[in-house]
Design an enzyme around this catalytic site. Structure first.
Site, PDB file in Angstrom:
ATOM      1  N   ASP A 338     -10.309 -26.702 -31.312  1.00 60.41           N
ATOM      2  CA  ASP A 338     -10.106 -27.811 -32.252  1.00 60.41           C
ATOM      3  C   ASP A 338     -10.922 -29.037 -31.840  1.00 60.41           C
ATOM      4  OD1 ASP A 338      -7.013 -27.068 -33.599  1.00 60.41           O
ATOM      5  OD2 ASP A 338      -7.729 -26.050 -31.801  1.00 60.41           O
ATOM      6  N   ASN A 399      -6.658 -24.234 -39.980  1.00 60.77           N
ATOM      7  CA  ASN A 399      -5.651 -24.572 -40.987  1.00 60.77           C
ATOM      8  C   ASN A 399      -5.884 -25.951 -41.595  1.00 60.77           C
ATOM      9  OD1 ASN A 399      -4.738 -25.572 -38.319  1.00 60.77           O
ATOM     10  ND2 ASN A 399      -2.977 -26.337 -39.460  1.00 60.77           N
ATOM     11  N   HIS A 400      -6.618 -26.819 -40.894  1.00 61.33           N
ATOM     12  CA  HIS A 400      -6.888 -28.152 -41.457  1.00 61.33           C
ATOM     13  C   HIS A 400      -8.059 -28.139 -42.433  1.00 61.33           C
ATOM     14  CE1 HIS A 400      -4.198 -31.103 -39.471  1.00 61.33           C
ATOM     15  NE2 HIS A 400      -3.987 -30.062 -38.672  1.00 61.33           N
ATOM     16  N   HIS A 451      -8.693 -18.915 -35.438  1.00 65.11           N
ATOM     17  CA  HIS A 451      -8.029 -20.209 -35.259  1.00 65.11           C
ATOM     18  C   HIS A 451      -6.565 -20.036 -34.877  1.00 65.11           C
ATOM     19  CE1 HIS A 451      -7.155 -24.423 -35.597  1.00 65.11           C
ATOM     20  NE2 HIS A 451      -6.100 -24.128 -36.348  1.00 65.11           N
ATOM     21  N   HIS A 546      -5.624 -23.822 -32.365  1.00 60.78           N
ATOM     22  CA  HIS A 546      -4.501 -24.215 -33.222  1.00 60.78           C
ATOM     23  C   HIS A 546      -3.429 -25.039 -32.525  1.00 60.78           C
ATOM     24  CE1 HIS A 546      -1.956 -24.199 -36.701  1.00 60.78           C
ATOM     25  NE2 HIS A 546      -1.022 -23.444 -36.162  1.00 60.78           N
TER      26      HIS A 546
END
Length: 745
Positions: A338, A399-400, A451, A546
């Protein structure tokens, strides 16, 4: 006496060795072969040992370190050049003079960005801040090429550039990129600018004087003195008679420098220079204090259009799980977790790990945006690298990278702030691109990266009548290949719920594969699932992301992620790692975890044994969000940011500093902000206020800058901390209870 004779002989020997060092430093190494260069540098280091009273033999490693050190000194000098040029005003300059200034900055920044190749070519050793040492001399950095593999002319250029870093000369040869021709031309251009037009080199002189007239300081300003060599290192000296004048010069760049938009290449083909130019200009703009609303002046909508469209056309052709081939013993793959909009930390990572190249591949595990003020900067730069090297840079989805998260965590607001009326259009372009990002990778048929993590089988996703706690059937790579990834938001139910699993799932210490509890998305999977997936896929390793230190804070079963990674599962077939690459997370918010960022390096033939390299955060510019935004970005140490909410009862004036700590050799000066309890069981970031009285001031007049400014800053910081503690103590102390200073201890 015998003792005096011995001392005399020692001093004479030192004097002779100093002459040997000076003689070797004065030599031209251009026409020497490798053995001759090595012998001379060895001789010089032996002489240096005598002069410095060092015991022990001089080894080949010492010679390599000496050569590598020369490169590092050159790079540090170029950083100083970039910083000083970035603070010089361009008011009143013509287009030609302005372009000269920009060119000088590009040259210096190019050396900084490419310095890793030089170190690798010379077999130097480099270590990331707080991290582990890199591997062999050949695979240390991006673009690393052994000296022996170059032509004789190129070897001479590399040697001369390195040795000149030690000898008080710089002949225009820079040991940075393969062939060295382009870099030599850059430096020759630099010298042409300097020598042809002294006023161009001292471009800040006129603008400084102009800027000071209105302030009444014209007679106090002095010209930038230029280049000089001191202590085996190229340095730039910028002298001003008062700290006020220096501060004005630093501020003037942000007030007056015009933003020149970066054009998209007319032939629709970007090259390495274009990508580095883009990175450099975005970084410089961020430190100039520009309003985020001026971002579109530098990166126009037309460029965003072209870049995203070109990248999307590449991404849409990639499968859900990309195969990353890493062939050749000199090749390696860097896996990044990330990033969360921390653009300057991404550049810092590139600086330490090396840029993408034919021999260095990158796999990014997603979450490029949100929670940081520069998610768009991160995403556009990574897209540029993808377009430039589609088979060397792989961008996976996090997920973002969804509408749901970007509406909640800041990316939508960031884009609309930066592009105003065109913000909605640019935001939707980014969303369209998010939908095309692959979901996973398999590196060298050995390592699986994604991720979130593992996922259910496609048959499990079709079962509608099932208890939530019921164990699911584990999915396979074949199931992964059938996932419909073109949904901007991952669904919670239905045949496409596998997309949610891939982006949102987390490991558990308990065996089984079960859905998370109500209002949580994705799955929990246990060590048995990791073992089964590796075994059925014939893989050795899983690297996912994540989860950062915020998520792991209350999970005793796993590592807290403050070190940047954790080993979550260990089985007969392999291991599961969680990797997080955003140091001092989060960039926005009151609570900071002071965690390290980490990237993993995979090299043949043992891909199941990655090395993890940690790095700390770098200084960040002040928050470039609107005043109404709740984004709070911590600035470089010693600089001013908006006061935290908890500081409202304190003085609104905060301790600040314009001290150049790097010149003093201080790489991590104390910040003017501090974490404190908020009275409700949490913590908050509070700016240290200015105290009404500062003990130790005024300072003696004989103190010289920058030491004087540093002392002043430290004294103000200490006084501010004392004032803040005493003020808070009075506010929180119950009635009639004496404060600590009143107690008789």
């Amino acid at each position: 006496m015998p003792g005096e004779d011995m001392d005399h002989r020692k001093e004479r020997m030192k004097s002779d060795c100093k002459k040997i060092m000076d003689s070797i430093n004065a030599m031209c190494f251009e026409n020497l072969n490798d053995e001759q260069v090595h012998s001379l540098v060895m001789m010089r280091e032996i002489a240096r040992g005598v002069v410095e009273n060092r015991l022990g033999k001089v080894s080949n490693s010492d010679v390599k370190k000496a050569l590598s050190s020369s490169i590092e000194k050159m790079v540090e000098s170029c950083r100083d050049v970039v910083n000083i040029l970035g603070r010089i005003s361009c008011e009143g300059l013509g287009e030609e003079e302005f372009q000269k200034l920009v060119r000088m900055k590009e040259i210096a920044m190019g050396i900084v960005l490419k310095r890793s190749t030089a170190v690798a070519a010379l077999g130097g050793e480099q270590q990331a801040d707080g991290g582990d040492e890199f591997g062999s001399e050949k695979d240390m950095y991006s673009g690393g090429v052994e000296l022996e593999s170059r032509s004789e002319d190129d070897q001479n250029e590399v040697r001369q550039g390195v040795v000149d870093g030690e000898t008080h000369t710089w002949n225009g040869y820079v040991p940075i990129i393969e062939g060295a021709g382009e870099e030599r031309k850059m430096v020759e251009d630099y010298h042409e600018v300097v020598s042809r037009d002294e006023d161009a080199w001292n471009v800040g002189r006129g603008s400084v004087v102009e800027g000071m007239r209105d302030a009444g300081h014209q007679e106090q300003s002095r010209r930038v003195e230029g280049l000089m060599f001191e202590d085996d290192c190229l340095v730039v000296v910028s002298e001003f008679e008062t700290q006020d004048v220096k501060s004005e010069v630093q501020k003037s760049w942000s007030r007056e420098t015009p933003q020149i938009p970066i054009p998209w290449p007319s032939d629709d083909v970007i090259n390495l220079e274009w990508v580095q130019h883009m990175m450099f200009n975005i970084e410089q703009s961020s430190y100039g204090g520009e309003s985020p609303m001026r971002f579109c002046d530098l990166i126009p909508v037309s460029l965003v259009d072209k870049l995203i469209d070109t990248a999307t056309s590449i991404l849409c052709k990639e499968p859900n799980c990309v195969q990353v081939d890493c062939q050749g013993e000199d090749s390696r793959v860097v896996v990044v977790g990330d990033i969360y909009g921390q653009f300057h930390d991404l550049l810092h990572l590139f600086e330490h790990a090396g840029l993408p190249s034919d021999n260095q591949l990158y796999v990014f595990n997603g979450n490029y945006v949100d929670r940081g003020a520069r998610g768009l900067d991160v995403f556009l730069v990574l897209l540029a690298w993808k377009v430039l090297m589609p088979s060397r840079v792989y961008l996976l989805r996090g997920n973002h990278e969804s509408r749901y998260c970007t509406l909640l965590y800041g990316f939508e607001e960031e884009v609309k702030t930066k592009f105003g009326d065109h913000g909605e259009y640019v935001y939707n372009k980014c969303l369209d691109c998010f939908k095309e990002l692959p979901l996973a990778s398999v590196i060298a048929n050995s390592v699986y990266t994604t991720h979130g993590g593992l996922f259910r089988s496609s048959t499990s996703s079709r079962k509608s009548k099932r208890k939530r706690e019921e164990s699911l059937e584990l999915g396979s790579l074949e199931d992964l290949s059938k996932v419909k990834r073109s949904l901007i938001d991952a669904p919670d139910v239905g045949p496409n719920v596998l997309l949610t699993d891939l982006l949102w799932s987390d490991p558990s210490k308990e065996d089984g594969l079960v859905e998370k509890t109500f209002r949580e998305r994705g799955l929990w999977w246990g060590p048995d699932c990791t073992e089964a997936f590796l075994k059925q896929s014939n893989l050795k390793l899983i690297i996912r992301s994540h989860e950062g230190p915020d998520v792991r804070e209350d999970q005793d079963d796993f590592g807290d992620m403050l070190s940047g990674y954790s080993v979550d599962h260990v089985g007969d077939s392999g291991k599961l790692y969680t990797l997080f690459s955003a140091p001092d997370y989060p960039q926005c918010g009151e609570k900071r975890y002071n965690n390290k960022g980490v990237y993993a390096v995979l090299k043949p033939p043992n891909f199941e044994s990655p090395s993890f390299h940690s790095f700390k955060d770098v200084g960040r510019p002040q928050a470039d969000a609107d005043g109404d935004s709740d984004l709070v970005i911590v600035d470089k140490p010693g600089s001013v940011t908006a006061p935290a909410t908890g500081a409202a009862s304190l003085s609104l004036a905060s301790v600040s500093s314009e001290v150049d700590f790097k010149t003093l050799g201080i790489s991590n000066p104390p910040s003017s902000s501090v974490m404190m309890g908020d009275g409700a069981g949490g913590t908050e970031l509070v700016q240290v206020p200015k105290a009404p009285v500062v003990e130790g001031l005024p300072l003696p007049s004989e103190l010289q800058e920058p030491h004087k400014a540093a002392y002043k800053y430290f004294l103000e910081l200490i006084a501010g901390l004392k004032h803040m503690v005493s003020t808070r103590e009075v506010q929180t102390r119950p009635m009639n209870e004496p404060c600590k200073s009143e107690l008789d201890i």
